[in-house]
Design a protein around this motif. Structure first.
Motif, PDB file in Angstrom:
ATOM      1  N   UNK A  70       0.833  -1.201   0.000  1.00  0.00           N
ATOM      2  CA  UNK A  70       0.000   0.000   0.000  1.00  0.00           C
ATOM      3  C   UNK A  70       0.868   1.251   0.000  1.00  0.00           C
ATOM      4  N   UNK A  71       1.937   1.225   0.754  1.00  0.00           N
ATOM      5  CA  UNK A  71       2.869   2.359   0.780  1.00  0.00           C
ATOM      6  C   UNK A  71       3.476   2.590  -0.600  1.00  0.00           C
ATOM      7  N   UNK A  72       3.866   1.493  -1.257  1.00  0.00           N
ATOM      8  CA  UNK A  72       4.412   1.589  -2.621  1.00  0.00           C
ATOM      9  C   UNK A  72       3.406   2.202  -3.592  1.00  0.00           C
ATOM     10  N   UNK A  77       0.738   3.984  -2.989  1.00  0.00           N
ATOM     11  CA  UNK A  77       0.402   5.371  -2.663  1.00  0.00           C
ATOM     12  C   UNK A  77       1.488   6.325  -3.151  1.00  0.00           C
ATOM     13  N   UNK A  78       2.737   5.960  -2.932  1.00  0.00           N
ATOM     14  CA  UNK A  78       3.852   6.795  -3.386  1.00  0.00           C
ATOM     15  C   UNK A  78       3.871   6.899  -4.898  1.00  0.00           C
ATOM     16  N   UNK A  79       3.624   5.769  -5.576  1.00  0.00           N
ATOM     17  CA  UNK A  79       3.618   5.768  -7.044  1.00  0.00           C
ATOM     18  C   UNK A  79       2.491   6.648  -7.576  1.00  0.00           C
ATOM     19  N   UNK A  80       1.328   6.606  -6.913  1.00  0.00           N
ATOM     20  CA  UNK A  80       0.198   7.428  -7.350  1.00  0.00           C
ATOM     21  C   UNK A  80       0.505   8.906  -7.176  1.00  0.00           C
ATOM     22  N   UNK A  81       1.149   9.280  -6.074  1.00  0.00           N
ATOM     23  CA  UNK A  81       1.521  10.674  -5.833  1.00  0.00           C
ATOM     24  C   UNK A  81       2.526  11.167  -6.867  1.00  0.00           C
ATOM     25  N   UNK A 132      -3.152 -31.698 -18.332  1.00  0.00           N
ATOM     26  CA  UNK A 132      -2.541 -32.849 -17.675  1.00  0.00           C
ATOM     27  C   UNK A 132      -1.120 -32.620 -17.202  1.00  0.00           C
ATOM     28  N   UNK A 133      -0.660 -31.372 -17.211  1.00  0.00           N
ATOM     29  CA  UNK A 133       0.696 -31.059 -16.766  1.00  0.00           C
ATOM     30  C   UNK A 133       0.802 -31.179 -15.249  1.00  0.00           C
ATOM     31  N   UNK A 134       2.014 -31.474 -14.779  1.00  0.00           N
ATOM     32  CA  UNK A 134       2.291 -31.571 -13.352  1.00  0.00           C
ATOM     33  C   UNK A 134       2.666 -30.180 -12.848  1.00  0.00           C
ATOM     34  N   UNK A 135       1.649 -29.342 -12.656  1.00  0.00           N
ATOM     35  CA  UNK A 135       1.857 -27.931 -12.378  1.00  0.00           C
ATOM     36  C   UNK A 135       1.149 -27.523 -11.097  1.00  0.00           C
ATOM     37  N   UNK A 136       1.759 -26.569 -10.366  1.00  0.00           N
ATOM     38  CA  UNK A 136       1.250 -26.140  -9.061  1.00  0.00           C
ATOM     39  C   UNK A 136       1.282 -24.610  -8.992  1.00  0.00           C
ATOM     40  N   UNK A 137       0.456 -24.067  -8.104  1.00  0.00           N
ATOM     41  CA  UNK A 137       0.320 -22.613  -7.989  1.00  0.00           C
ATOM     42  C   UNK A 137       0.499 -22.176  -6.539  1.00  0.00           C
ATOM     43  N   UNK A 138       1.266 -21.090  -6.354  1.00  0.00           N
ATOM     44  CA  UNK A 138       1.453 -20.488  -5.046  1.00  0.00           C
ATOM     45  C   UNK A 138       1.217 -18.990  -5.174  1.00  0.00           C
ATOM     46  N   UNK A 139       0.237 -18.471  -4.434  1.00  0.00           N
ATOM     47  CA  UNK A 139      -0.106 -17.051  -4.526  1.00  0.00           C
ATOM     48  C   UNK A 139       0.217 -16.336  -3.218  1.00  0.00           C
ATOM     49  N   UNK A 140       0.833 -15.167  -3.357  1.00  0.00           N
ATOM     50  CA  UNK A 140       1.135 -14.324  -2.201  1.00  0.00           C
ATOM     51  C   UNK A 140       0.123 -13.184  -2.153  1.00  0.00           C
ATOM     52  N   UNK A 141      -0.779 -13.263  -1.194  1.00  0.00           N
ATOM     53  CA  UNK A 141      -1.808 -12.243  -1.072  1.00  0.00           C
ATOM     54  C   UNK A 141      -1.196 -10.883  -0.733  1.00  0.00           C
ATOM     55  N   UNK A 142      -1.812  -9.838  -1.270  1.00  0.00           N
ATOM     56  CA  UNK A 142      -1.399  -8.478  -0.962  1.00  0.00           C
ATOM     57  C   UNK A 142      -0.182  -7.979  -1.703  1.00  0.00           C
ATOM     58  N   UNK A 143       0.414  -8.821  -2.551  1.00  0.00           N
ATOM     59  CA  UNK A 143       1.646  -8.453  -3.252  1.00  0.00           C
ATOM     60  C   UNK A 143       1.366  -7.996  -4.685  1.00  0.00           C
ATOM     61  N   UNK A 144       2.249  -7.124  -5.197  1.00  0.00           N
ATOM     62  CA  UNK A 144       2.214  -6.707  -6.597  1.00  0.00           C
ATOM     63  C   UNK A 144       3.433  -7.273  -7.317  1.00  0.00           C
TER      64      UNK A 144
END
Length: 353
Positions: free
Chosen positions: A38-40, A42-46, A313-325
């Motif tokens: 959020x700090x990032x 906000x600063x980028x928007x300013x 059919x791929x051997x694929x997995x997903x990991x998500x980091x909440x709140x990150x850009x």
């Protein structure tokens, strides 16, 4: 391997048995922006509101903005770091000094930067940390950058690095049966493309792949673009407008990728847009972990590739980091999610299948 589960961030399982979510510390559900993010934003928007409109940025200006100045070296072991070349391709190698003479699994790393930026120095700290975390040998590859070296040079260099390491595994002290690829953003794209080429050619050199917030579609199909940048699919309990503005602003990178990297070639080719690869090749991908932030501008297309690969059919997995850009891996030593992401990556690469 020395990455203990009690050293990892809390994980929440989902209805998808191949997908896990890391909540924002102190939060349980999705939809919360990490305070640092959020700090990032906000600063980028300013800064954006106060900047005067100037001429189009040069490639040098765009390159200068890549990276995270507050990243820190948090390695705990003495490392041996060497700059070398593999068939003319600059490579930086990392290994713990205590095991430098052992035959080890390899992690070949491709940095991000929109195919026109980034460097070995840009990902030096993440690569140091990867080597520090486990008994592996890390090879960071400096592929040719656009516009001086447009597509397909990055793909060629990335694939050449895999072939070279396999063919020279004895002198490099690499376990030929444990060669792995990993990359972030543009490097995540190259990770997918090189993995698919490895299967297309039938070489099967690559054991595992880790693709961190990859770009997987750079074409002009309107239906796909509407799907991959559907802001109504990105939700936040607070400051949703900042997230949406960030995603819209991020899209200007694709103009420069098209201008400098693609340069009029077929952007629908799966070697530029791996989302377009046929299912019969996709299903044969090496065991793959896809990592993204909840508010990454590339998440929707990355998620779509993951779903397509899983359905194929791929051997694929997903990991998500909440709140990150986008770009949180660069923040090693500053953001807990960056170090956790690297720990999860080596854990995935070295764990028994």
């Amino acid at each position: 391997m020395n990455v203990k589960t009690d050293q990892l961030m809390k994980t929440v399982n989902t209805n998808d048995t191949r997908m896990r979510v890391k909540p924002v510390p102190g939060k349980g559900e999705s939809g919360h922006i990490d305070p640092r993010t959020l700090e990032e934003l906000s600063m980028a928007a300013e800064e954006s509101s106060s900047e005067e409109k100037t001429s189009e940025p040069t490639v040098e200006m765009m390159r200068a903005g890549i990276g995270w100045s507050n990243a820190k070296d948090i390695t705990t072991n003495e490392l041996m770091v060497e700059d070398t070349e593999f068939a003319g391709i600059p490579v930086r190698t990392y290994v713990k000094k205590a095991i430098a003479n052992d035959v080890l699994p390899a992690i070949i790393f491709y940095h991000g930067g929109g195919f026109f930026g980034g460097s070995l120095d840009h990902v030096d700290l993440p690569c140091r940390r990867l080597a520090d975390l486990a008994e592996v040998r890390v090879f960071s590859v400096e592929y040719g950058l656009a516009p001086e070296h447009p597509y397909p040079e990055a793909v060629i260099n990335a694939h050449q690095s895999v072939v070279y390491i396999h063919h020279h595994h004895k002198e490099l002290k690499v376990n030929a049966n444990h060669i792995n690829v990993m990359g972030d953003s543009a490097g995540g794209n190259l990770t997918y493309v090189v993995s698919l080429l490895d299967r297309l050619y039938g070489t099967n050199y690559i054991n595992h792949a880790v693709s961190i917030y990859p770009v997987v579609y750079q074409g002009e199909n309107e239906a796909l673009l509407n799907r991959f940048y559907d802001l109504s699919a990105i939700h936040a309990h607070e400051h949703e407008d900042l997230v949406h503005e960030h995603i819209k602003g991020f899209m200007h990178f694709f103009y420069f990728i098209d201008k400098w990297y693609i340069q009029g070639t077929d952007a629908e080719s799966w070697m530029i847009s791996p989302y377009n690869v046929k299912e019969d090749l996709l299903k044969n991908m090496p065991r793959t972990l896809y990592i993204a932030g909840e508010y990454d501008a590339l998440r929707l297309q990355g998620d779509a590739f993951y779903e397509k690969a899983k359905q194929a059919g791929a051997d694929v997995y997903c990991l998500r980091y909440n709140g990150m850009i986008h770009g949180f891996m660069d923040k090693v030593g500053d953001y807990v999610q960056a170090d956790d992401c690297l720990k999860e990556s080596v854990k995935f690469i070295l764990e028994a299948e």
